[in-house]
Write a protein that holds these residues in place. Structure first.
Motif, PDB file in Angstrom:
ATOM      1  N   ARG A 196     -10.700  53.170 -40.751  1.00 28.84           N
ATOM      2  CA  ARG A 196      -9.670  52.146 -40.673  1.00 28.84           C
ATOM      3  C   ARG A 196      -8.425  52.717 -40.032  1.00 28.84           C
ATOM      4  NH1 ARG A 196      -8.398  49.928 -46.399  1.00 28.84           N
ATOM      5  NH2 ARG A 196      -6.594  48.962 -45.389  1.00 28.84           N
ATOM      6  N   ASP A 197      -7.665  51.824 -39.414  1.00 26.70           N
ATOM      7  CA  ASP A 197      -6.391  52.175 -38.818  1.00 26.70           C
ATOM      8  C   ASP A 197      -5.346  51.252 -39.429  1.00 26.70           C
ATOM      9  OD1 ASP A 197      -4.126  52.471 -37.202  1.00 26.70           O
ATOM     10  OD2 ASP A 197      -5.322  52.896 -35.423  1.00 26.70           O
ATOM     11  N   ASN A 198      -4.585  51.775 -40.357  1.00 32.09           N
ATOM     12  CA  ASN A 198      -3.603  50.943 -41.053  1.00 32.09           C
ATOM     13  C   ASN A 198      -2.453  50.512 -40.149  1.00 32.09           C
ATOM     14  OD1 ASN A 198      -5.060  50.985 -43.428  1.00 32.09           O
ATOM     15  ND2 ASN A 198      -3.896  52.687 -44.310  1.00 32.09           N
ATOM     16  N   ALA A 199      -2.233  51.232 -39.075  1.00 32.58           N
ATOM     17  CA  ALA A 199      -1.172  50.858 -38.139  1.00 32.58           C
ATOM     18  C   ALA A 199      -1.585  49.671 -37.285  1.00 32.58           C
ATOM     19  CB  ALA A 199      -0.817  52.044 -37.258  1.00 32.58           C
ATOM     20  N   LYS A 200      -2.887  49.551 -37.026  1.00 36.96           N
ATOM     21  CA  LYS A 200      -3.385  48.470 -36.163  1.00 36.96           C
ATOM     22  C   LYS A 200      -4.065  47.359 -36.950  1.00 36.96           C
ATOM     23  CE  LYS A 200      -4.075  51.450 -32.128  1.00 36.96           C
ATOM     24  NZ  LYS A 200      -5.049  51.959 -31.129  1.00 36.96           N
ATOM     25  N   ASN A 201      -4.148  47.519 -38.272  1.00 36.82           N
ATOM     26  CA  ASN A 201      -4.808  46.512 -39.123  1.00 36.82           C
ATOM     27  C   ASN A 201      -6.262  46.292 -38.711  1.00 36.82           C
ATOM     28  OD1 ASN A 201      -2.280  46.325 -40.194  1.00 36.82           O
ATOM     29  ND2 ASN A 201      -2.111  44.108 -40.036  1.00 36.82           N
ATOM     30  N   THR A 202      -6.941  47.385 -38.453  1.00 33.92           N
ATOM     31  CA  THR A 202      -8.340  47.274 -38.044  1.00 33.92           C
ATOM     32  C   THR A 202      -9.234  48.168 -38.900  1.00 33.92           C
ATOM     33  OG1 THR A 202      -8.067  49.001 -36.371  1.00 33.92           O
ATOM     34  CG2 THR A 202      -7.764  46.725 -35.646  1.00 33.92           C
ATOM     35  N   VAL A 203     -10.479  47.758 -38.982  1.00 33.23           N
ATOM     36  CA  VAL A 203     -11.507  48.561 -39.621  1.00 33.23           C
ATOM     37  C   VAL A 203     -12.709  48.564 -38.687  1.00 33.23           C
ATOM     38  CG1 VAL A 203     -12.398  46.613 -40.964  1.00 33.23           C
ATOM     39  CG2 VAL A 203     -12.859  48.958 -41.716  1.00 33.23           C
ATOM     40  N   SER A 204     -13.371  49.685 -38.591  1.00 31.01           N
ATOM     41  CA  SER A 204     -14.497  49.830 -37.678  1.00 31.01           C
ATOM     42  C   SER A 204     -15.725  50.335 -38.421  1.00 31.01           C
ATOM     43  CB  SER A 204     -14.156  50.792 -36.550  1.00 31.01           C
ATOM     44  OG  SER A 204     -13.073  50.307 -35.774  1.00 31.01           O
ATOM     45  N   LEU A 205     -16.864  50.051 -37.838  1.00 29.46           N
ATOM     46  CA  LEU A 205     -18.123  50.554 -38.369  1.00 29.46           C
ATOM     47  C   LEU A 205     -18.906  51.140 -37.197  1.00 29.46           C
ATOM     48  CD1 LEU A 205     -19.809  50.762 -41.009  1.00 29.46           C
ATOM     49  CD2 LEU A 205     -21.054  48.741 -40.196  1.00 29.46           C
ATOM     50  N   GLN A 206     -19.016  52.439 -37.161  1.00 31.94           N
ATOM     51  CA  GLN A 206     -19.820  53.113 -36.152  1.00 31.94           C
ATOM     52  C   GLN A 206     -21.250  53.193 -36.667  1.00 31.94           C
ATOM     53  OE1 GLN A 206     -19.031  54.300 -33.010  1.00 31.94           O
ATOM     54  NE2 GLN A 206     -21.230  54.700 -32.831  1.00 31.94           N
ATOM     55  N   ALA A 240      -7.599  42.380 -38.724  1.00 36.72           N
ATOM     56  CA  ALA A 240      -7.092  41.563 -39.826  1.00 36.72           C
ATOM     57  C   ALA A 240      -5.675  41.103 -39.544  1.00 36.72           C
ATOM     58  CB  ALA A 240      -7.126  42.361 -41.124  1.00 36.72           C
ATOM     59  N   SER A 241      -5.393  39.880 -39.955  1.00 36.03           N
ATOM     60  CA  SER A 241      -4.035  39.354 -39.866  1.00 36.03           C
ATOM     61  C   SER A 241      -3.787  38.449 -41.059  1.00 36.03           C
ATOM     62  CB  SER A 241      -3.824  38.596 -38.552  1.00 36.03           C
ATOM     63  OG  SER A 241      -4.723  37.511 -38.453  1.00 36.03           O
ATOM     64  N   GLY A 242      -2.501  38.288 -41.387  1.00 36.15           N
ATOM     65  CA  GLY A 242      -2.147  37.394 -42.487  1.00 36.15           C
ATOM     66  C   GLY A 242      -2.201  38.045 -43.856  1.00 36.15           C
ATOM     67  N   ILE A 243      -2.457  39.348 -43.910  1.00 31.21           N
ATOM     68  CA  ILE A 243      -2.464  40.072 -45.174  1.00 31.21           C
ATOM     69  C   ILE A 243      -1.655  41.348 -45.026  1.00 31.21           C
ATOM     70  CG2 ILE A 243      -4.704  39.202 -45.982  1.00 31.21           C
ATOM     71  CD1 ILE A 243      -5.965  41.853 -45.065  1.00 31.21           C
ATOM     72  N   LEU A 244      -1.196  41.871 -46.156  1.00 31.94           N
ATOM     73  CA  LEU A 244      -0.554  43.184 -46.149  1.00 31.94           C
ATOM     74  C   LEU A 244      -1.696  44.199 -46.147  1.00 31.94           C
ATOM     75  CD1 LEU A 244       2.075  44.722 -46.177  1.00 31.94           C
ATOM     76  CD2 LEU A 244       2.064  44.591 -48.672  1.00 31.94           C
ATOM     77  N   TYR A 245      -2.120  44.546 -44.958  1.00 33.64           N
ATOM     78  CA  TYR A 245      -3.380  45.238 -44.740  1.00 33.64           C
ATOM     79  C   TYR A 245      -3.523  46.506 -45.572  1.00 33.64           C
ATOM     80  CZ  TYR A 245      -7.183  47.459 -42.153  1.00 33.64           C
ATOM     81  OH  TYR A 245      -8.365  48.069 -41.813  1.00 33.64           O
ATOM     82  N   SER A 246      -2.455  47.250 -45.699  1.00 33.07           N
ATOM     83  CA  SER A 246      -2.545  48.532 -46.391  1.00 33.07           C
ATOM     84  C   SER A 246      -2.842  48.371 -47.871  1.00 33.07           C
ATOM     85  CB  SER A 246      -1.261  49.329 -46.189  1.00 33.07           C
ATOM     86  OG  SER A 246      -0.163  48.630 -46.739  1.00 33.07           O
TER      87      SER A 246
END
Length: 117
Positions: A71-81, A24-30
């Motif tokens: 999710r990783d709030n430091a990297k602005n990512t979310v994953s689905l295993q 994600a980019s362009g948002i305050l992810y947290s």
């Protein structure tokens, strides 16, 4: 400009695993809850899993015990295993970012997952 970019889709055999990621980019992810949805041909988009900014997750019954969202709030990512995949899991998978207070609801472009032998 808000962008959600999914990756990790592909072809996998029944019983196999895949890991989807969304950057994600362009948002305050947290400040956003993140989720995964999917849409199979001829069907409505369905909820799979969501995770709050604090890390609380919930799942649809169809994937509970097989899929894990993180999710990783430091990297602005979310994953689905996704484990123990079935042919009925074949669909386009979408990442979602939601902030109900701000009434913001953003979607990625989707990534195809095909489960077939």
């Amino acid at each position: 400009q808000v962008q959600l970019v999914e990756s990790g889709g592909g072809l996998v055999q029944p019983g196999g695993s895949l890991r989807l990621s969304c950057a994600a980019s362009g948002i305050l992810y947290s400040r956003y809850a993140m989720g995964w949805y999917r849409q199979a041909p001829g069907k409505q988009r369905e909820f799979l899993a969501a995770i709050t900014s604090g890390g609380s997750a919930n799942y649809a019954d169809a994937v509970k015990g097989r899929f894990t969202i993180s999710r990783d709030n430091a990297k602005n990512t979310v994953s689905l295993q996704m484990n123990s995949l079935k042919p009925e899991d074949t669909a386009v998978y979408y990442c979602n970012a939601e902030n109900r207070f701000l009434r913001h609801d953003y979607w990625g472009q989707g990534t195809q997952v095909t489960v077939s032998s």
